[in-house]
Write a protein that holds these residues in place. Sequence first.
Motif, PDB file in Angstrom:
ATOM      1  N   ARG A   1     -14.211   5.378   9.754  1.00 44.34           N
ATOM      2  CA  ARG A   1     -13.189   6.297   9.250  1.00 44.34           C
ATOM      3  C   ARG A   1     -12.486   5.626   8.075  1.00 44.34           C
ATOM      4  N   VAL A   2     -12.629   6.202   6.908  1.00 45.56           N
ATOM      5  CA  VAL A   2     -12.134   5.593   5.678  1.00 45.56           C
ATOM      6  C   VAL A   2     -11.224   6.569   4.936  1.00 45.56           C
ATOM      7  N   GLY A   3     -10.039   6.111   4.585  1.00 41.50           N
ATOM      8  CA  GLY A   3      -9.157   6.881   3.718  1.00 41.50           C
ATOM      9  C   GLY A   3      -9.200   6.336   2.305  1.00 41.50           C
ATOM     10  N   TRP A   4      -8.871   7.179   1.335  1.00 39.21           N
ATOM     11  CA  TRP A   4      -8.752   6.673  -0.036  1.00 39.21           C
ATOM     12  C   TRP A   4      -7.446   7.166  -0.629  1.00 39.21           C
ATOM     13  N   LEU A   5      -6.849   6.313  -1.443  1.00 40.49           N
ATOM     14  CA  LEU A   5      -5.509   6.572  -1.969  1.00 40.49           C
ATOM     15  C   LEU A   5      -5.413   6.033  -3.386  1.00 40.49           C
ATOM     16  N   VAL A   6      -4.951   6.875  -4.294  1.00 36.56           N
ATOM     17  CA  VAL A   6      -4.676   6.458  -5.662  1.00 36.56           C
ATOM     18  C   VAL A   6      -3.177   6.533  -5.942  1.00 36.56           C
ATOM     19  N   GLU A   7      -2.600   7.675  -5.750  1.00 42.15           N
ATOM     20  CA  GLU A   7      -1.166   7.882  -5.910  1.00 42.15           C
ATOM     21  C   GLU A   7      -0.717   8.840  -4.815  1.00 42.15           C
ATOM     22  N   PRO A   8       0.563   8.796  -4.442  1.00 43.06           N
ATOM     23  CA  PRO A   8       1.624   7.895  -4.889  1.00 43.06           C
ATOM     24  C   PRO A   8       1.681   6.619  -4.067  1.00 43.06           C
ATOM     25  N   GLY A   9       2.550   5.698  -4.512  1.00 40.48           N
ATOM     26  CA  GLY A   9       2.798   4.469  -3.771  1.00 40.48           C
ATOM     27  C   GLY A   9       2.458   3.206  -4.524  1.00 40.48           C
ATOM     28  N   PHE A  10       1.603   3.313  -5.563  1.00 44.23           N
ATOM     29  CA  PHE A  10       1.191   2.137  -6.318  1.00 44.23           C
ATOM     30  C   PHE A  10       1.691   2.148  -7.756  1.00 44.23           C
ATOM     31  N   GLY A  11       2.432   3.154  -8.153  1.00 46.26           N
ATOM     32  CA  GLY A  11       2.773   3.319  -9.559  1.00 46.26           C
ATOM     33  C   GLY A  11       1.690   4.129 -10.253  1.00 46.26           C
ATOM     34  N   PRO A  12       1.833   4.368 -11.565  1.00 41.65           N
ATOM     35  CA  PRO A  12       0.854   5.191 -12.289  1.00 41.65           C
ATOM     36  C   PRO A  12      -0.510   4.516 -12.370  1.00 41.65           C
ATOM     37  N   ILE A  13      -1.581   5.336 -12.327  1.00 42.65           N
ATOM     38  CA  ILE A  13      -2.956   4.842 -12.343  1.00 42.65           C
ATOM     39  C   ILE A  13      -3.732   5.563 -13.446  1.00 42.65           C
ATOM     40  N   ASN A  14      -4.457   4.789 -14.235  1.00 41.46           N
ATOM     41  CA  ASN A  14      -5.302   5.333 -15.286  1.00 41.46           C
ATOM     42  C   ASN A  14      -6.346   6.298 -14.704  1.00 41.46           C
ATOM     43  N   PRO A  15      -6.620   7.438 -15.370  1.00 42.96           N
ATOM     44  CA  PRO A  15      -7.584   8.410 -14.835  1.00 42.96           C
ATOM     45  C   PRO A  15      -8.975   7.831 -14.592  1.00 42.96           C
TER      46      PRO A  15
ATOM     47  N   ALA B   1     -16.123   5.985  -5.317  1.00 38.95           N
ATOM     48  CA  ALA B   1     -16.456   5.091  -4.209  1.00 38.95           C
ATOM     49  C   ALA B   1     -16.274   5.792  -2.873  1.00 38.95           C
ATOM     50  N   ALA B   2     -15.191   6.553  -2.755  1.00 35.92           N
ATOM     51  CA  ALA B   2     -14.950   7.297  -1.520  1.00 35.92           C
ATOM     52  C   ALA B   2     -16.054   8.319  -1.268  1.00 35.92           C
ATOM     53  N   GLU B   3     -16.451   9.029  -2.298  1.00 40.47           N
ATOM     54  CA  GLU B   3     -17.508  10.028  -2.153  1.00 40.47           C
ATOM     55  C   GLU B   3     -18.838   9.373  -1.789  1.00 40.47           C
TER      56      GLU B   3
ATOM     57  N   TYR C   1      -1.142   3.572   9.881  1.00 37.02           N
ATOM     58  CA  TYR C   1      -2.348   4.051   9.195  1.00 37.02           C
ATOM     59  C   TYR C   1      -3.596   3.549   9.910  1.00 37.02           C
ATOM     60  N   PHE C   2      -3.634   2.259  10.251  1.00 42.16           N
ATOM     61  CA  PHE C   2      -4.842   1.690  10.835  1.00 42.16           C
ATOM     62  C   PHE C   2      -5.015   2.037  12.314  1.00 42.16           C
ATOM     63  N   ARG C   3      -4.098   2.767  12.894  1.00 39.93           N
ATOM     64  CA  ARG C   3      -4.345   3.372  14.202  1.00 39.93           C
ATOM     65  C   ARG C   3      -5.379   4.487  14.082  1.00 39.93           C
ATOM     66  N   ARG C   4      -5.466   5.090  12.904  1.00 38.53           N
ATOM     67  CA  ARG C   4      -6.313   6.268  12.706  1.00 38.53           C
ATOM     68  C   ARG C   4      -7.542   6.008  11.839  1.00 38.53           C
ATOM     69  N   TYR C   5      -7.501   4.938  11.053  1.00 37.67           N
ATOM     70  CA  TYR C   5      -8.591   4.667  10.107  1.00 37.67           C
ATOM     71  C   TYR C   5      -9.049   3.221  10.226  1.00 37.67           C
ATOM     72  N   ASP C   6     -10.321   3.009   9.891  1.00 36.24           N
ATOM     73  CA  ASP C   6     -10.874   1.660   9.890  1.00 36.24           C
ATOM     74  C   ASP C   6     -10.622   0.934   8.580  1.00 36.24           C
TER      75      ASP C   6
END
Length: 469
Positions: A261-275, A284-286, A371-376
């Motif tokens: 079980r894998v989640g992926w996260l870009v925003e929010p929480g890390f500041g702005p991210i280049n497209p 990578a998630a796909e 988070y890691f209760r639900r995802y690996d």
Amino acid sequence: MTTDIVFSDATRLAELIRTRQVSPVEVVQAHLDRIAAVDPKVNAMVTVAERALDDARAAEAAVLAGGALGPLHGVPFTVKDSIDTAGVPTQRGSPIFKGRVPEADATSVARLKEAGAILLAKTNLPEFSYWIESDNLLSGRSNNPWDLERTPGGSSGGESAAIAAGMSPLGLGTDLAISVRGPAAQTGIVSLKATHGRVPMTGIWPRAPRRFWHVGPMARSIRDLALAFSLLSGPDGQDGYASRTVAADAGLGTAPGRPLRVGWLVEPGFGPINPEVAATVQAAAEALKGAGCLVEAVRIPALERDFALDVFNKLHVMEIKPAFREATAGRGRDELYTMAKTMLALPDTSMEDYIAAEQAAERLRDGYAEYFRRYDALVTPVLPIPAHKHGVTEFVINGQTVDATYLQGATVPLNVTGLPGLSMRFGTSNEGLPINVQVVASWQAESTILQVAALLETLSPVRDLHPSL
């Protein structure tokens, strides 16, 4: 054959040596020749170990004698110049420590040597191992082998540049907030920051703030990271943080009997991210989803409530300044470079803000635990942008202007919480620069990270790419 040697991973080199297809002398000499050819452009190396060829001859004799060989027998490795190496200068990127020669190896160095590896050279870093670009008054500025006008990052930038340029197959770096994962991303190699305390920091400076510092392997392949981690981890009886007894998995992990079980996260929480970076994380998630993992976009509310970079800044300034004051006491300002002067001039965090930051750090740990209760695993950016030009201190990312410390936005949460994270390439920018993703798992779950990363490695569209120098 020389080209094959200098761009082989450490595992392959060890196999070639063990089966007598190539000698340790040939391997070390090939890397020394590569250093002579390309390091004048890259400036990754600080000191080449004088005994490297002698050690290679001894390793060759051991192979011919037919005795038992270590898993890295005859394989050269390099070490960031903040990590002690017996008989080889460790100068910490500062004239203050010029000519300093330790009597003993750091635990991490000793463990690689015990596995048969040969110390090849020390690599460049920022002053006191403390900035996102590797530049100092003692050994100058390191350049990115993909574009010499860009940085290979910091603080383990010399190490990342050396491996990317074929001057070393395996190295050791340190990580306070970004420093093995960010440089790996800027040069397209792989690196691992294990759970805090898994690899002893004995023989490495600075130690303050000890709860945020890590030492970890940098390499060409995930299997090299797995091997190095299995050799490096475990208590040494000297580092009080390195007291955990959970055995390190020498392999790449085993499946849990169900889809990961894998989640992926870009925003929010890390500041702005280049497209382009965001698109690489999603790709990578796909790819993991296509390989049978259960994958979905996620949010971690704790990262949105408490920006980890702000938390880190309020905590570490108070804790690292005494070490800087001690190191620079009685020294002239002409012996200090940018970051030492900057750190010493920063105002102390108020006790009220310090306590608030401690509480925020606990909330971040709790948020990841939930988070890691639900995802690996979790897949995120490493850096918000690909490698940048030298000397840039301000960036516009997605229309938002941020200072250079924001490059740590996605990496520093793992230092604040002590979680493990791995950096690996999965994309290329429009300018031909590497883009890495970060794979994260729960505390002590390095085998999960290595399993996910090994799978991504087989799916990567950018395998076996090397810069042209």
